[in-house]
Design an enzyme around this catalytic site. Structure first.
Site, PDB file in Angstrom:
ATOM      1  N   LYS A 189       0.969  -1.293  -0.009  1.00  0.00           N
ATOM      2  CA  LYS A 189       0.062   0.069   0.050  1.00  0.00           C
ATOM      3  C   LYS A 189       0.981   1.183  -0.070  1.00  0.00           C
ATOM      4  CE  LYS A 189      -4.190  -1.950   2.241  1.00  0.00           C
ATOM      5  NZ  LYS A 189      -5.107  -2.090   3.221  1.00  0.00           N
TER       6      LYS A 189
ATOM      7  N   LYS B 267      -6.531  -9.663  -5.688  1.00  0.00           N
ATOM      8  CA  LYS B 267      -7.715  -9.904  -4.830  1.00  0.00           C
ATOM      9  C   LYS B 267      -8.724  -8.618  -5.255  1.00  0.00           C
ATOM     10  CE  LYS B 267      -9.114  -9.352  -0.079  1.00  0.00           C
ATOM     11  NZ  LYS B 267      -8.631  -8.951   1.375  1.00  0.00           N
TER      12      LYS B 267
ATOM     13  N   LYS C 177     -12.107  -3.174  -2.559  1.00  0.00           N
ATOM     14  CA  LYS C 177     -13.000  -2.064  -2.680  1.00  0.00           C
ATOM     15  C   LYS C 177     -12.116  -0.725  -3.147  1.00  0.00           C
ATOM     16  CE  LYS C 177     -13.777  -2.446   1.628  1.00  0.00           C
ATOM     17  NZ  LYS C 177     -14.590  -2.045   3.030  1.00  0.00           N
TER      18      LYS C 177
END
Length: 386
Positions: free
Chosen positions: A185, A280, A283
């Site tokens: 991230k 994956k 969202k």
């Protein structure tokens, strides 16, 4: 009232597929705090689903695995939650929420909306409150029963943030630097723009779990490393402050925290993107076409399935590493083809008084449990009593 995504997907799929029984490796290694001089190596192996030992187990993908509780003993406790950022999608449902429903029948369950975790990356402040309520409504619409489980908002129980700070004092920075999700991230966000919260949120996750003396935590493949850190941190704090040291301070002695075990769903723990079978379903992915949101309309879902990435090979098959998108679509079909149900989301979200009451009652019960743990930690660490 529209049908749920389960029935939508069944309508769209015309490919026959049979159920199968996958073999799962149920144990994973735990790294203890060697070299610190503070912790002794534990010989107790880790096992899934309360077995107490590592194993290779075959489980039916269509039947949830839960531990039977003895009528004469207290129920084991399970805690879990979902962030209120973005739209709750099929991956969240299949990987988490769907599995909560059978768990609430066997365990003492607490399911919360992890809004404190939602601010580790840039977010829309005006949307956070609404998204939190939406997520709570989705929990209820998907079958979480408030007579069996507590639903609450993480930030409404202040002990989460307090315990995180106390745990931070016992967490080596090296442990956090090894977290794979932080590396991924922070790379996407740009290292200079990354907030400290992104680095330290595994400590908050540990607080979420340890506050409630949790016995089991449902985790997907991508969360196993964070749960491992939680277990290690529990062992470390128990060694540093528990036992005779706590007793000398007037405490009851013994362990401060239970060391939780992982509960990994038999299938569907990792649902992949519709546009990339190797990533994956998320969202935070830029393209909404990469996921099926639980509140998508039938037409939107149909369009996403028609446009999802596939391959040029004929036929359908599971577990071919050369065909990740095919495997993903078959896995999703397999997981949702058991039954259909009405989603009551619109009815629940429109009843503000009911939703507020559910969250208030859930927060009160959670706070009662959390405060008892937090007060014990304060005493163990030598703080002046309030």
């Amino acid at each position: 009232m529209s049908r749920s995504v389960l029935s939508h997907f069944l309508t769209l799929s015309h490919s026959p597929c049979s159920r199968f029984t996958p073999s799962l490796c149920c144990g994973f290694p735990v790294k203890y705090m060697e070299g610190t001089g503070l912790v002794r190596r534990s010989r107790r192996p880790i096992g899934l689903r309360g077995t107490g030992f590592p194993s290779i187990c075959s489980v039916s993908a269509s039947e949830p695995v839960v531990q039977e509780s003895s009528p004469s003993s207290a129920k084991k406790r399970v805690v879990s939650g979902v962030q209120p950022t973005g739209s709750i999608h099929l991956g969240n449902y299949l990987g988490a929420i769907k599995n909560w429903i059978p768990l609430q029948n066997t365990y003492d369950t607490l399911f919360f909306i992890v809004d404190l975790h939602a601010i580790t990356l840039p977010y829309e402040t005006q949307q956070l409150s609404r998204a939190t309520r939406d997520t709570a409504a989705i929990y209820l619409a998907c079958g979480v029963d408030t007579s069996k489980a507590s639903i609450f908002v993480q930030s409404h129980v202040r002990a989460h943030a307090e315990l995180m700070w106390l745990l931070s004092s016992a967490t080596p920075i090296g442990w956090l630097n090894k977290m794979i999700q932080f590396k991924e991230k922070s790379r996407k966000a740009g290292d200079e723009n990354v907030a400290v919260a992104l680095l330290t949120y595994p400590v908050l996750m540990a607080s979420d779990i340890l506050l409630y003396q949790s016995d089991f935590v449902p985790v997907g493949e991508d969360q196993k490393q964070h749960l491992e850190l939680t277990r290690e941190l529990a062992e470390r704090v128990n060694y540093l402050y528990g036992g005779r040291k706590l007793k000398k301070l007037g405490g009851r002695g013994g362990a401060i925290f239970k060391v939780p075990e992982p509960l990994i769903p038999p299938a569907g723990a990792r649902v992949m993107s519709l546009t990339d079978g190797l990533s994956k379903m998320s969202k935070s992915a830029p393209s909404d076409l990469s996921r099926i949101n639980l509140l998508d309309s039938k037409d939107v879902i149909a369009n996403k399935i028609k446009r999802c990435k596939t391959d040029s090979l004929s036929g359908l098959e599971f577990d071919n590493p050369e065909r990740p998108e095919c495997n993903n679509l078959l896995s999703v079909y397999q997981l949702i083809s058991g039954k259909t149900k009405e989603i009551r989301y619109e009815e629940i979200i429109s009843d503000s008084a009911y939703l507020d009451r559910v969250l208030a009652e859930g927060s009160k019960r959670a706070a009662d449990i959390a405060d008892a743990t937090l007060n014990n930690v304060y005493q163990a660490m030598g703080f002046l009593r309030r």
